[in-house]
Design an enzyme around this catalytic site. Structure first.
Site, PDB file in Angstrom:
ATOM      1  N   ILE A 164       0.841  -1.204   0.000  1.00 16.25           N
ATOM      2  CA  ILE A 164       0.000   0.000   0.000  1.00 16.25           C
ATOM      3  C   ILE A 164       0.879   1.258   0.000  1.00 16.25           C
ATOM      4  O   ILE A 164       0.584   2.234  -0.699  1.00 16.25           O
ATOM      5  CB  ILE A 164      -0.988  -0.025   1.189  1.00 16.25           C
ATOM      6  CG1 ILE A 164      -1.850  -1.302   1.101  1.00 16.25           C
ATOM      7  CG2 ILE A 164      -1.878   1.220   1.190  1.00 16.25           C
ATOM      8  CD1 ILE A 164      -2.709  -1.578   2.311  1.00 16.25           C
TER       9      ILE A 164
ATOM     10  N   ASN B 288      12.921  -0.508   5.752  1.00 18.81           N
ATOM     11  CA  ASN B 288      14.084  -1.365   6.069  1.00 18.81           C
ATOM     12  C   ASN B 288      14.165  -2.565   5.127  1.00 18.81           C
ATOM     13  O   ASN B 288      15.049  -3.402   5.265  1.00 18.81           O
ATOM     14  CB  ASN B 288      14.062  -1.814   7.536  1.00 18.81           C
ATOM     15  CG  ASN B 288      12.882  -2.713   7.864  1.00 18.81           C
ATOM     16  OD1 ASN B 288      12.139  -3.121   6.971  1.00 18.81           O
ATOM     17  ND2 ASN B 288      12.716  -3.018   9.139  1.00 18.81           N
TER      18      ASN B 288
ATOM     19  N   SER C 296       2.320  -7.332   9.198  1.00 16.55           N
ATOM     20  CA  SER C 296       0.863  -7.349   9.025  1.00 16.55           C
ATOM     21  C   SER C 296       0.256  -8.737   8.843  1.00 16.55           C
ATOM     22  O   SER C 296      -0.860  -8.850   8.367  1.00 16.55           O
ATOM     23  CB  SER C 296       0.492  -6.480   7.823  1.00 16.55           C
ATOM     24  OG  SER C 296       1.042  -7.032   6.647  1.00 16.55           O
TER      25      SER C 296
ATOM     26  N   TYR D 174      -1.787  -8.571  15.980  1.00  8.72           N
ATOM     27  CA  TYR D 174      -1.673  -7.554  14.927  1.00  8.72           C
ATOM     28  C   TYR D 174      -2.662  -6.410  15.171  1.00  8.72           C
ATOM     29  O   TYR D 174      -2.302  -5.240  15.214  1.00  8.72           O
ATOM     30  CB  TYR D 174      -1.905  -8.206  13.561  1.00  8.72           C
ATOM     31  CG  TYR D 174      -2.076  -7.224  12.437  1.00  8.72           C
ATOM     32  CD1 TYR D 174      -1.031  -6.371  12.093  1.00  8.72           C
ATOM     33  CD2 TYR D 174      -3.275  -7.139  11.733  1.00  8.72           C
ATOM     34  CE1 TYR D 174      -1.198  -5.448  11.063  1.00  8.72           C
ATOM     35  CE2 TYR D 174      -3.440  -6.236  10.707  1.00  8.72           C
ATOM     36  CZ  TYR D 174      -2.396  -5.389  10.376  1.00  8.72           C
ATOM     37  OH  TYR D 174      -2.561  -4.488   9.368  1.00  8.72           O
TER      38      TYR D 174
ATOM     39  N   LYS E  21      -2.068  -2.288  16.288  1.00  6.13           N
ATOM     40  CA  LYS E  21      -2.588  -1.131  15.540  1.00  6.13           C
ATOM     41  C   LYS E  21      -3.486  -0.269  16.425  1.00  6.13           C
ATOM     42  O   LYS E  21      -3.450   0.959  16.365  1.00  6.13           O
ATOM     43  CB  LYS E  21      -3.347  -1.613  14.290  1.00  6.13           C
ATOM     44  CG  LYS E  21      -2.449  -2.242  13.233  1.00  6.13           C
ATOM     45  CD  LYS E  21      -1.672  -1.190  12.478  1.00  6.13           C
ATOM     46  CE  LYS E  21      -0.808  -1.764  11.378  1.00  6.13           C
ATOM     47  NZ  LYS E  21      -0.203  -0.767  10.515  1.00  6.13           N
TER      48      LYS E  21
ATOM     49  N   PHE F 121     -10.037  -2.097   5.044  1.00  6.85           N
ATOM     50  CA  PHE F 121     -10.617  -3.432   5.001  1.00  6.85           C
ATOM     51  C   PHE F 121      -9.719  -4.266   4.072  1.00  6.85           C
ATOM     52  O   PHE F 121      -8.507  -4.222   4.234  1.00  6.85           O
ATOM     53  CB  PHE F 121     -12.117  -3.339   4.680  1.00  6.85           C
ATOM     54  CG  PHE F 121     -12.855  -2.942   5.930  1.00  6.85           C
ATOM     55  CD1 PHE F 121     -12.640  -1.691   6.525  1.00  6.85           C
ATOM     56  CD2 PHE F 121     -13.666  -3.827   6.600  1.00  6.85           C
ATOM     57  CE1 PHE F 121     -13.232  -1.350   7.737  1.00  6.85           C
ATOM     58  CE2 PHE F 121     -14.268  -3.493   7.803  1.00  6.85           C
ATOM     59  CZ  PHE F 121     -14.055  -2.259   8.364  1.00  6.85           C
TER      60      PHE F 121
ATOM     61  N   ARG G 211     -16.145 -10.524   2.558  1.00 10.08           N
ATOM     62  CA  ARG G 211     -15.202  -9.459   2.902  1.00 10.08           C
ATOM     63  C   ARG G 211     -15.436  -8.256   2.005  1.00 10.08           C
ATOM     64  O   ARG G 211     -16.029  -8.361   0.926  1.00 10.08           O
ATOM     65  CB  ARG G 211     -13.744  -9.934   2.707  1.00 10.08           C
ATOM     66  CG  ARG G 211     -13.291 -11.011   3.676  1.00 10.08           C
ATOM     67  CD  ARG G 211     -13.110 -10.448   5.084  1.00 10.08           C
ATOM     68  NE  ARG G 211     -12.690 -11.478   6.028  1.00 10.08           N
ATOM     69  CZ  ARG G 211     -13.533 -12.294   6.670  1.00 10.08           C
ATOM     70  NH1 ARG G 211     -14.835 -12.219   6.459  1.00 10.08           N
ATOM     71  NH2 ARG G 211     -13.069 -13.175   7.536  1.00 10.08           N
TER      72      ARG G 211
ATOM     73  N   ARG H 220     -10.568 -21.327   8.746  1.00 10.48           N
ATOM     74  CA  ARG H 220      -9.329 -20.771   9.295  1.00 10.48           C
ATOM     75  C   ARG H 220      -9.689 -20.132  10.637  1.00 10.48           C
ATOM     76  O   ARG H 220     -10.601 -19.300  10.688  1.00 10.48           O
ATOM     77  CB  ARG H 220      -8.762 -19.725   8.323  1.00 10.48           C
ATOM     78  CG  ARG H 220      -7.417 -19.170   8.717  1.00 10.48           C
ATOM     79  CD  ARG H 220      -6.822 -18.301   7.612  1.00 10.48           C
ATOM     80  NE  ARG H 220      -7.574 -17.078   7.361  1.00 10.48           N
ATOM     81  CZ  ARG H 220      -7.213 -16.140   6.494  1.00 10.48           C
ATOM     82  NH1 ARG H 220      -6.101 -16.280   5.780  1.00 10.48           N
ATOM     83  NH2 ARG H 220      -7.945 -15.062   6.320  1.00 10.48           N
TER      84      ARG H 220
ATOM     85  N   GLY I  34     -10.317 -17.813  13.617  1.00 12.99           N
ATOM     86  CA  GLY I  34     -10.344 -16.353  13.742  1.00 12.99           C
ATOM     87  C   GLY I  34     -10.996 -15.626  12.586  1.00 12.99           C
ATOM     88  O   GLY I  34     -11.021 -14.393  12.583  1.00 12.99           O
TER      89      GLY I  34
HETATM   90  N1  UFG Z   1      -9.378 -17.277   2.159  1.00 13.77           N
HETATM   91  C1  UFG Z   1      -9.573 -18.566   1.685  1.00 13.77           C
HETATM   92  N2  UFG Z   1      -8.500 -19.231   1.223  1.00 13.77           N
HETATM   93  C2  UFG Z   1      -7.231 -18.701   1.195  1.00 13.77           C
HETATM   94  C3  UFG Z   1      -7.052 -17.377   1.687  1.00 13.77           C
HETATM   95  C4  UFG Z   1      -8.153 -16.704   2.165  1.00 13.77           C
HETATM   96  O1  UFG Z   1     -10.701 -19.091   1.700  1.00 13.77           O
HETATM   97  O2  UFG Z   1      -6.298 -19.386   0.770  1.00 13.77           O
HETATM   98  C5  UFG Z   1     -10.536 -16.545   2.668  1.00 13.77           C
HETATM   99  C6  UFG Z   1     -10.417 -16.163   4.130  1.00 13.77           C
HETATM  100  O3  UFG Z   1     -10.890 -17.198   4.952  1.00 13.77           O
HETATM  101  C7  UFG Z   1     -11.270 -14.905   4.196  1.00 13.77           C
HETATM  102  C8  UFG Z   1     -11.107 -14.283   2.805  1.00 13.77           C
HETATM  103  O4  UFG Z   1     -10.617 -15.317   1.976  1.00 13.77           O
HETATM  104  O5  UFG Z   1     -12.601 -15.252   4.380  1.00 13.77           O
HETATM  105  C9  UFG Z   1     -10.118 -13.142   2.792  1.00 13.77           C
HETATM  106  O6  UFG Z   1      -8.918 -13.556   3.425  1.00 13.77           O
HETATM  107  P1  UFG Z   1      -7.561 -12.706   3.405  1.00 13.77           P
HETATM  108  O7  UFG Z   1      -6.536 -13.514   4.115  1.00 13.77           O
HETATM  109  O8  UFG Z   1      -7.288 -12.261   2.009  1.00 13.77           O
HETATM  110  O9  UFG Z   1      -7.934 -11.408   4.225  1.00 13.77           O
HETATM  111  P2  UFG Z   1      -8.514 -11.268   5.719  1.00 13.77           P
HETATM  112  O10 UFG Z   1      -9.949 -10.867   5.577  1.00 13.77           O
HETATM  113  O11 UFG Z   1      -8.257 -12.430   6.563  1.00 13.77           O
HETATM  114  O12 UFG Z   1      -7.559 -10.129   6.312  1.00 13.77           O
HETATM  115  C10 UFG Z   1      -7.620  -8.810   5.930  1.00 13.77           C
HETATM  116  C11 UFG Z   1      -6.228  -8.204   5.946  1.00 13.77           C
HETATM  117  C12 UFG Z   1      -5.692  -8.182   7.322  1.00 13.77           C
HETATM  118  C13 UFG Z   1      -6.649  -7.496   8.232  1.00 13.77           C
HETATM  119  C14 UFG Z   1      -8.001  -8.107   8.138  1.00 13.77           C
HETATM  120  C15 UFG Z   1      -8.987  -7.320   8.937  1.00 13.77           C
HETATM  121  O13 UFG Z   1      -5.393  -8.934   5.100  1.00 13.77           O
HETATM  122  O14 UFG Z   1      -4.460  -7.496   7.356  1.00 13.77           O
HETATM  123  O15 UFG Z   1      -8.453  -8.117   6.806  1.00 13.77           O
HETATM  124  O16 UFG Z   1     -10.131  -8.031   9.124  1.00 13.77           O
HETATM  125  F1  UFG Z   1      -6.241  -7.572   9.513  1.00 13.77           F
END
Ligand code: UFG
Length: 325
Positions: A12, A32, A76, A140, A144, A168, A218, A278, A280
Site C-alpha cells: 500500500i 528497512n 501485518s 496484529y 494497531k 478493510f 469481505r 481458518r 479467527g
Molecule cells: N481465504 C480462503 N482461502 C485462502 C485465503 C483466504 O478461503 O487461501 C478466505 C479467508 O478465509 C477470508 C477471505 O478469503 O474469508 C479473505 O482472506 P484474506 O486472508 O485475504 O484477508 P482477511 O480478511 O483475513 O484479512 C484482511 C487483511 C488483514 C486485516 C483483516 C482485517 O489482510 O491485514 O483483513 O479483518 F487484519
C-alpha cells in the site's frame, strides 16, 4: 508538501507514494526492506533504507524539512502475530514510538496512520462503523489499536495531528505496483496463482458460515481507492481532520464470488477445494465508509470486484515472480 512515507516499499505504501507524487507532493521513503521490495520504490524518489527502531536514523531523515508523515511500516500477518506477538509489538508499537519521538524532536505534527479493520475483531454488526466496539482478536490488531490510542494521547499532549485510516481488504494494483507478500496469505493473489498453475489448488477456508453461499464475505477495496483517500486525508490534516476513518468498498463479496469473478476476468478456471475454517475468520466484515466519503470528499472509483481483480491480474502477469529487484 514534503512527505515521509515509512513502508514506501511495501504494497500500500508504494501505491500511495505513486499517488502522492502524481498529486505534486515530494516524497521521502523510509523502509528497512524486511518485507518491502527495492523494486517497489518509486523511481526518482528519495529513499532511505533503515529501521524505525534506530532513533538516530529516523531523526536524521526527519530533520530534512518534512511536512508530514504517512506511516505504513509494520508487520501485518495476522497468523504470525498470534504465534509471535513480541515480534509485532516490538516492530509495530516500538517502531511507532521511535517515529513519534523523532517527529516531536523535528517539530513534525501531521501524521497519517495505516490502521486496519482488525481493530474491530469479530463485530456483531455486519456493516461496521467507526463507533463499533474495538476488540481486536489478534496481536496484529492489538498493535494497531495501541498505536491509534497513542496517537490520540500525543495529540492532546503535544499537538500531533493524527488521522488513522482503517483499511478493510486492500486488493488490486496499479500498472507499476502490486501485491507481493512472502509468504502470500491473501485471497486474491492466491486465486490468481492457483489459476495460473503457480501453486496448488486454492483451499476455501470453510463453506459452512451463515452467509448465502456459506463462504466468508469481505469488503475488497481497490488499493487505488485507498491511495486517493490518503492523498485527501493528508491534504486535510491541516484543516483539523483527525480521529479514525474506515476505508472500504461498502459492499461485501464472498470467497466463492471472488473466485467466480476471477474466472470471468481471466477466462481460466480456478482449481479449488473446500477446506477447514481458518481460526479467527469472522463470517462477514463490511465497512461503512460514509464518514470518509463525507469528511474527506472521497469517492471510490472501483466498487465492483471485477476491475479490482483485473488490475491484480494485470500486474501478476507482468510480474509472475513478484518484484525481482
Ligand atoms: N481465504 C480462503 N482461502 C485462502 C485465503 C483466504 O478461503 O487461501 C478466505 C479467508 O478465509 C477470508 C477471505 O478469503 O474469508 C479473505 O482472506 P484474506 O486472508 O485475504 O484477508 P482477511 O480478511 O483475513 O484479512 C484482511 C487483511 C488483514 C486485516 C483483516 C482485517 O489482510 O491485514 O483483513 O479483518 F487484519
Amino acid at each position: 508538501m514534503r512527505v515521509c512515507v515509512t513502508g514506501g516499499a511495501g504494497y500500500i505504501g508504494s501505491v500511495v507514494t505513486e499517488y502522492l507524487v502524481a498529486a505534486g507532493h515530494e516524497v521521502v521513503i523510509v523502509d528497512n526492506l524486511s518485507t518491502g521490495h527495492s523494486g517497489a520504490v518509486t523511481d526518482n524518489v528519495e529513499f532511505h533504507k533503515g529501521d524505525l527502531l534506530d532513533r538516530s536514523f529516523i531523526e536524521s531523515v526527519l530533520s530534512g524539512s518534512i511536512d508530514a508523515v504517512c506511516h505504513f511500516a509494520a508487520f501485518s500477518q495476522v497468523g504470525e502475530s498470534v504465534a509471535d506477538p513480541l515480534k509485532y509489538y516490538e516492530n509495530n508499537v516500538s517502531g511507532a514510538i521511535s517515529l513519534l519521538h523523532a517527529m516531536k524532536t523535528a517539530g513534525v505534527t501531521d501524521f497519517l496512520f495505516s490502521s486496519t479493520a482488525a481493530v474491530y475483531g469479530e463485530p456483531e454488526e455486519t456493516l461496521i462503523e467507526e463507533t463499533s466496539a474495538l476488540e481486536p482478536v489478534n496481536a496484529y490488531g492489538n498493535t494497531k489499536l495501541a498505536i491509534e490510542r497513542m496517537l490520540q494521547d500525543c495529540s492532546k499532549a503535544w499537538g500531533l495531528r493524527p488521522l488513522s485510516l482503517r483499511y478493510f481488504n486492500a486488493a488490486g494494483a496499479t500498472k507499476l505496483h502490486g501485491e507481493d507478500h512472502r509468504p502470500e496469505t491473501h485471497l486474491i493473489p492466491l486465486v490468481l496463482d492457483a489459476a495460473l498453475g503457480r501453486r496448488g489448488e486454492l483451499v476455501i477456508f470453510g463453506d459452512d458460515y451463515s452467509t448465502p453461499d456459506g463462504t466468508c464475505i469481505r469488503d475488497y477495496i481497490h488499493v487505488k481507492d485507498l491511495a486517493t483517500a490518503h492523498v485527501l486525508g493528508l491534504e486535510q490534516l491541516s484543516d483539523g481532520i483527525t480521529g479514525a476513518l474506515n476505508l472500504g468498498n461498502g459492499q461485501g463479496f464472498s470467497v466463492l464470488q471472488v473466485i467466480e469473478a476471477a474466472e470471468r476476468v481471466m477466462g481460466i478456471e480456478v482449481p479449488r477445494r473446500i477446506g477447514e475454517r481458518r481460526p479467527g475468520d469472522p463470517a462477514v466484515l463490511v465497512a461503512s465508509s460514509g464518514n470518509a466519503e463525507r469528511l474527506l470528499g472521497w469517492k471510490r472509483e472501483y466498487p465492483e470486484i471485477e476491475p479490482i481483480i483485473k488490475d491484480a491480474f494485470g500486474w501478476r502477469k507482468e510480474h509472475p515472480d513478484g518484484y525481482t529487484a
